[in-house]
Enzyme design. Structure first.
Site, PDB file in Angstrom:
ATOM      1  N   SER A 186     -12.421  -5.334  16.159  1.00  0.00           N
ATOM      2  CA  SER A 186     -12.565  -6.524  15.245  1.00  0.00           C
ATOM      3  C   SER A 186     -13.706  -7.539  15.516  1.00  0.00           C
ATOM      4  O   SER A 186     -14.146  -8.368  14.497  1.00  0.00           O
ATOM      5  CB  SER A 186     -11.143  -7.410  15.528  1.00  0.00           C
ATOM      6  N   HIS A 214      -6.273  -4.518  12.699  1.00  0.00           N
ATOM      7  CA  HIS A 214      -7.535  -4.630  11.556  1.00  0.00           C
ATOM      8  C   HIS A 214      -7.410  -3.337  10.557  1.00  0.00           C
ATOM      9  O   HIS A 214      -8.531  -3.240   9.812  1.00  0.00           O
ATOM     10  CB  HIS A 214      -8.782  -4.962  12.074  1.00  0.00           C
ATOM     11  N   LYS A 245      -1.885 -10.055   9.584  1.00  0.00           N
ATOM     12  CA  LYS A 245      -3.094  -9.846   8.882  1.00  0.00           C
ATOM     13  C   LYS A 245      -2.828  -9.316   7.391  1.00  0.00           C
ATOM     14  O   LYS A 245      -2.410 -10.343   6.508  1.00  0.00           O
ATOM     15  CB  LYS A 245      -3.829  -9.095   9.842  1.00  0.00           C
TER      16      LYS A 245
END
Length: 402
Positions: A186, A214, A245
């Protein structure tokens, strides 16, 4: 040490953080998380900071699902799940996760940090070994520390070093060996070489775990993550990821794996056994976010188009970037004070960004990590690119113009 000396020592540490340009500021939002946000009385900013990859953090359908579930089931569960804290909605969410990622089962936690903290201790003992990428997320590092398993580290994405560490792990014990890697790193915006990792896992008969925070929702066919992107989903044993996320941006993490792994975590995973269940609103919103993500190729295409456009323009403007093939686009400055000054000026020019410096990244590798979102527009990107170039000129930061 006296009590007063202890507090003086803390103040000295804090003064040093400020002096070194490493102080992390928090900015108050008075709007939903979206492509454009409002910061208190200072007005709107183009938002290049959020992990809101698919733009679902303020999606009306996600918000409505969260409200509906809260209206039906209340604000919170007030307990851990095995005592009195589970509902049918919690079970359905775990079914949704497992179906989406095409695994046997899934188990949810308050955050992926807790999911990673829960995995290692119940599954691995002193006879076993963990081989971990050196740039893995802090939650993996902390989770590994809780296990009695032997620990090995390989240089990030370095398959030669991974082989060396696997050889050592096999030579020094006869238990299970687990390779652990982030699916996406990330801070740098790089994908793990998961196909090569799985090839080595086969050669050494090792298990594979991927933290896909991610990637879930945005990478691979249907957004099902790096295992599907690299066509090794059937070879990955454990996927940990987040609901905070791309999948709605709220709270919650999970482990998706074969059923015996999930069943044991439900019996022995300490963050699961000693933390409240996710609130009904989080569960309902996450279920709707997964439903949208599974069928949102248009959002993923827009997201990746934004990433390519921004990366290309920033490179042409002379900025040093890292990463590839992902909507995380770090802009490198090296010096923490320079990155902080740059972020402050870009903010003044209408774009919300945050400098990253030690201990989040190594000393001398300070950066502004920008993140694309499907909620952004081309006009937002134009504003951001212009703000970066003007800020660099205003501060006298040298760029390699092309």
């Amino acid at each position: 040490m006296r009590r007063t000396d202890f507090y003086e020592q803390l103040e000295g540490t804090l003064d040093g953080i400020r002096r070194d340009g490493l102080w992390k500021h928090e900015h108050e939002l008075v709007s939903p998380q979206s492509g454009e946000i409002t910061l208190g009385a200072t007005g709107n900013r183009v938002n290049l900071c959020a992990n809101n990859y698919l733009g679902l953090a303020d999606d009306p359908n996600v918000v409505a699902a969260a409200k509906d579930t809260m209206d039906r089931l209340g604000h919170g569960m007030a307990s851990v799940r095995f005592i009195c804290g589970t509902t049918e909605e919690h079970c359905l969410l775990e079914d949704d996760i497992a179906t989406y990622l095409r695994t046997d089962a899934a188990i949810t936690f308050a955050a992926c940090f807790d999911a990673n903290a829960a995995v290692f201790e119940p599954l691995l003992g002193a006879a076993d070994a963990i081989v971990s990428d050196s740039l893995n997320h802090a939650s993996i590092i902390d989770g590994v520390r809780l296990s009695k398993a032997r620990r090995y580290r390989f240089a990030t994405r370095d398959m030669t070093d991974l082989r060396t560490q696997l050889e050592a792990a096999r030579a020094e014990g006869d238990g299970a060996v687990l390779i652990v890697t982030d699916g996406v790193f990330s801070m740098d915006g790089y994908l793990a070489d998961l196909a090569a990792v799985c090839e080595l896992a086969d050669a050494f008969d090792a298990l594979v775990m991927v933290d896909d925070c991610h990637a879930t929702g945005l990478i691979g066919p249907g957004g099902r993550g790096t295992p599907t992107h690299f066509e090794v989903a059937d070879r990955v044993d454990i996927v940990t990821s987040t609901l905070g996320k791309a999948l709605g941006g709220a709270m919650g993490g999970f482990v998706a794996a074969r059923r015996p792994i999930v069943d044991l975590l439900r019996q022995r995973g300490r963050p699961y056994l000693f933390s409240n269940a996710l609130s009904p609103a989080h569960v309902g919103g996450a279920r709707e976010a997964i439903r949208i993500a599974a069928t949102s190729d248009d959002r993923r295409e827009r997201l990746m188009r934004h990433a390519e456009r921004f990366r290309s323009a920033m490179t042409a403007a002379g900025f040093e970037l890292t990463g590839a093939g992902h909507p995380i686009v770090p802009v490198m400055f090296g010096d923490a004070a320079v990155a902080a000054s740059m972020a402050e000026r870009v903010m003044e020019l209408g774009v919300y960004v945050t400098p990253f410096s030690f201990p989040v990244v190594p000393h001398g590798q300070a950066r502004i990590r920008t993140q694309m979102s499907a909620a952004l527009t081309d006009d937002h990107l134009d504003t951001a690119i212009e703000a970066f170039t003007q800020a660099a000129d205003d501060l006298g930061i040298e760029r390699s113009l092309r």
